[in-house]
Structures are given as structure tokens and as C-alpha cells.
Design an enzyme around this catalytic site. Structure first.
Site, mmCIF file in Angstrom:
data_model
loop_
_atom_site.group_PDB
_atom_site.id
_atom_site.type_symbol
_atom_site.label_atom_id
_atom_site.label_comp_id
_atom_site.label_asym_id
_atom_site.label_seq_id
_atom_site.Cartn_x
_atom_site.Cartn_y
_atom_site.Cartn_z
ATOM 1 C CG HIS A 151 5.532 -6.987 17.138
ATOM 2 N ND1 HIS A 151 5.430 -6.399 18.369
ATOM 3 C CD2 HIS A 151 4.485 -7.184 16.718
ATOM 4 C CE1 HIS A 151 4.338 -6.464 18.533
ATOM 5 N NE2 HIS A 151 3.503 -6.765 17.638
ATOM 6 C CE LYS A 155 4.284 -3.031 16.365
ATOM 7 N NZ LYS A 155 3.377 -2.594 15.297
HETATM 8 P P1 NAD Z 1 3.019 -3.220 5.860
HETATM 9 O O1 NAD Z 1 4.234 -2.191 5.647
HETATM 10 O O2 NAD Z 1 3.539 -4.555 5.472
HETATM 11 O O3 NAD Z 1 1.828 -2.523 4.906
HETATM 12 C C1 NAD Z 1 1.458 -1.386 5.010
HETATM 13 C C2 NAD Z 1 1.173 -1.136 3.624
HETATM 14 O O4 NAD Z 1 0.358 0.086 3.736
HETATM 15 C C3 NAD Z 1 2.138 -0.924 2.785
HETATM 16 O O5 NAD Z 1 2.000 -1.636 1.500
HETATM 17 C C4 NAD Z 1 2.159 0.356 2.173
HETATM 18 O O6 NAD Z 1 2.729 0.594 1.034
HETATM 19 C C5 NAD Z 1 0.676 0.707 2.403
HETATM 20 N N1 NAD Z 1 0.424 2.325 2.363
HETATM 21 C C6 NAD Z 1 1.101 3.286 2.692
HETATM 22 N N2 NAD Z 1 0.565 4.466 2.807
HETATM 23 C C7 NAD Z 1 -0.552 4.114 1.984
HETATM 24 C C8 NAD Z 1 -1.842 4.827 1.288
HETATM 25 N N3 NAD Z 1 -1.708 6.106 1.425
HETATM 26 N N4 NAD Z 1 -2.668 4.294 0.709
HETATM 27 C C9 NAD Z 1 -2.799 2.830 0.760
HETATM 28 N N5 NAD Z 1 -1.829 2.065 1.058
HETATM 29 C C10 NAD Z 1 -0.770 2.629 1.559
HETATM 30 O O7 NAD Z 1 2.670 -3.228 7.431
HETATM 31 P P2 NAD Z 1 1.749 -4.199 8.111
HETATM 32 O O8 NAD Z 1 2.490 -5.561 8.893
HETATM 33 O O9 NAD Z 1 0.481 -4.870 7.137
HETATM 34 O O10 NAD Z 1 1.134 -3.164 9.243
HETATM 35 C C11 NAD Z 1 0.106 -2.306 8.911
HETATM 36 C C12 NAD Z 1 0.039 -1.453 9.950
HETATM 37 O O11 NAD Z 1 -1.080 -2.212 10.842
HETATM 38 C C13 NAD Z 1 0.851 -1.090 10.905
HETATM 39 O O12 NAD Z 1 0.965 -0.023 11.651
HETATM 40 C C14 NAD Z 1 0.758 -2.225 12.117
HETATM 41 O O13 NAD Z 1 1.438 -1.915 13.185
HETATM 42 C C15 NAD Z 1 -0.531 -2.580 12.121
HETATM 43 N N6 NAD Z 1 -0.957 -3.708 12.483
HETATM 44 C C16 NAD Z 1 -2.129 -3.705 13.362
HETATM 45 C C17 NAD Z 1 -2.759 -4.801 13.771
HETATM 46 C C18 NAD Z 1 -3.977 -4.625 14.618
HETATM 47 O O14 NAD Z 1 -4.486 -5.977 15.086
HETATM 48 N N7 NAD Z 1 -4.634 -3.722 14.619
HETATM 49 C C19 NAD Z 1 -1.988 -6.111 13.294
HETATM 50 C C20 NAD Z 1 -1.057 -6.184 12.658
HETATM 51 C C21 NAD Z 1 -0.309 -4.912 12.285
#
Ligand code: NAD
Length: 265
Positions: A151, A155
């Protein structure tokens, strides 16, 4: 007149996945953005969203306007998200990874009153891969299993939620819990590998959206099942497919494989 659009609230709207979701919703004629939410103090709070909306710092009002909330944030945000969805009676897709047993217990409790679909990976390919891994692990019961994932450097959790999900599928194929088969990292090990166990390796760097390789290692031969995410838009598309499927379902906890009709519990 067309059908009413499904209203989707995006949690983590300023993040990588949140931005991909906002874009995908704007491009989908059957969906409307109910709002976007960010952590209070995040620079995206107050930023403009399609439809004359702005990014909010509180999930509650968005949950009241939404048919389905889609959460890609952090595990720490989950309790508040579950509360907001529960109070509003709104369905919820949880894509956030790095969840511990306490988070899963909280999802189970919320699923008593609302429909919740939790998926460590919302892509179609990985959902199918998981079923293939379960089958392979069950048909090759003595083979060693190694799961390697790659990744982007931003991450936060390792191994990835998807790697753990694939490990759980392999363990399920062998009629066991992952905990019973999971090996400690090989780095620094001083003895031979435990036969038949499940090992994990995490690689980090660059902009990779997510590669997963599951190796089944036998005597004189090996089988490798692999998935490559070329673009994180596949996760957004999958999460929105999940949201469409989840809307209007009775309270309960669902998985991506339920959507595809091959749930292998
Ligand atoms: P990222 O860090 O780019 O985005 C996460 C966002 O959530 C940030 O902008 C952060 O400020 C925000 N956040 C934190 N606390 C919050 C709250 N209380 N209320 C609202 N927003 C809040 O991360 P990302 O790459 O977008 O990934 C996010 C999550 O999704 C991670 O856990 C990642 O592993 C997961 N993910 C899952 C999949 C899937 O297919 N299920 C795919 C990609 C990423």
C-alpha cells in the site's frame, strides 16, 4: 419523472476515499450527496461540496438527511458514527479498517437497530478473492499460507484490513479462527516456520492503492491468488454498490459477499 435519488452522506469527506466518493456520487444519476463530514478542525471543514453543500464537522445533521452513510475515516471516529446513524435510523456502510474487537462489538450492537455493512475491502475482485482463498485453503489443508500486501506510504494500519480479512477466509476454510493459525512476523525469527500457519507481510511506499497476494505453499508446487487495485475509485464504486443494496434493508449486519450472493461464513 425519474426515481427518487438515494441520499448518501460521506464521512471523511476530506480524505482520499471521501474525495473519491464525493466525485463518484456526483457522477451517478441515481445518487445525491446528503452531505460530507470531517473531523472538527480539519482544513476541509466548511469547504464547498457539490449541490451547494459544505463539509460539516458533525455527522448528526447529515445522518438525518441521508438514506445511507458511508464511512471511510478512522476507528476512533466509529462510536460517534454509529451513534449518529442509530439516532437517525440511517443505514451505514463501514469501510474504515484497523477495527479491533471492541469496534466489531459496537457494530454488532448498532446492527440490532440499523442495517450496517462492514467491509475491509469493498472491491468486487477482493470479495471474490476471499471466497477463492477460503476454498483453496480448505482443499489444500496442509499447505503453508503467506499473505503479502502493498500500500501507499500514508496507510496507517498494517497488515491491511484486507490482508486480515483474507487470512480469516483462509482460516475459515480450515475450520479455525485466524487467531489460532496466525504466525508472528518472520522478521527476526530464529527457528523454522510453523507448518500450516498463516503469515503476513506488509510493504509500504509510493501511491499504490493496494495489492494483495495470497501464497499457498506446498511441497514442490505453490499456488498464488492475487488482486491488484489500480485505482481507489474501485473501492468508492463498490461502497456505493453496497449503499444501494443496503438502503431499505432490515436491521442487521451484512458483508460484501451478501451482495454478490456467495456469502461463505
Ligand atoms: P485518509 O486519511 O485519506 O482519510 C480519512 C479521513 O477521515 C481524513 O480526512 C480524516 O480527517 C477523516 N476523519 C477522521 N476522523 C473523523 C471524524 N470523526 N469525522 C469525520 N471525518 C474524520 O484515509 P483513506 O485512504 O481515505 O482511508 C480511510 C479508511 O478507509 C482507512 O481505514 C483505510 O484503510 C480504509 N480503506 C478501506 C477501503 C475498503 O475497501 N474498505 C479502501 C480504501 C481505504
Amino acid at each position: 419523472m425519474g426515481e427518487r435519488q438515494l441520499a448518501i452522506g460521506v464521512l471523511g469527506a476530506g480524505g482520499r476515499m471521501g474525495r473519491a466518493l464525493v466525485e463518484a456520487i456526483a457522477a451517478a444519476p441515481d445518487l445525491a450527496l446528503a452531505g460530507g463530514v470531517e473531523r472538527p478542525g480539519h482544513p476541509a471543514c466548511g469547504a464547498a461540496l457539490p449541490g451547494g453543500l459544505v463539509v460539516a464537522a458533525n455527522a448528526a445533521p447529515v445522518a438525518h438527511r441521508a438514506d445511507v452513510l458511508v464511512d471511510f475515516t478512522t476507528p476512533e471516529a466509529l462510536a460517534e458514527t454509529l451513534r449518529a446513524a442509530g439516532d437517525a435510523g440511517c443505514a451505514l456502510v463501514v469501510g474504515t479498517t484497523g477495527l479491533g474487537p471492541e469496534h466489531h462489538a459496537a457494530i454488532d450492537a448498532a446492527a440490532q437497530t440499523i442495517a450496517v455493512l462492514q467491509a475491509a475491502n469493498t472491491s468486487l475482485g477482493v470479495t471474490l478473492l476471499s471466497a477463492l482463498v477460503e476454498m483453496a485453503a480448505s482443499r489444500l489443508p496442509d499447505w503453508d499460507i503467506e499473505i503479502a500486501e502493498l500500500h501507499h506510504g500514508g496507510k496507517r494500519d498494517a497488515p491491511s484490513g484486507t490482508a486480515l480479512m483474507l487470512g480469516e477466509a483462509a482460516a475459515r476454510g480450515r475450520g479455525k479462527q485466524l487467531q489460532a493459525l496466525r504466525l508472528r512476523p518472520h522478521d527476526g525469527m530464529s527457528g523454522p516456520r510453523v507448518t500450516g500457519g498463516i503469515g503476513f507481510a506488509a510493504l509500504r511506499g509510493g501511491t499504490a492503492a493496494g495489492d494483495h497476494d495470497v501464497w499457498l505453499l506446498g511441497t514442490g508446487e505453490r499456488l498464488r491468488l492475487a488482486h491488484v487495485a489500480e485505482d481507489r475509485r474501485i473501492f468508492a464504486t463498490g461502497a456505493l454498490t453496497a449503499a444501494r443494496w443496503l438502503a431499505g434493508r432490515p436491521a442487521g449486519r451484512y458483508r460484501m459477499s451478501d451482495i454478490l450472493g456467495f456469502s461463505a461464513r
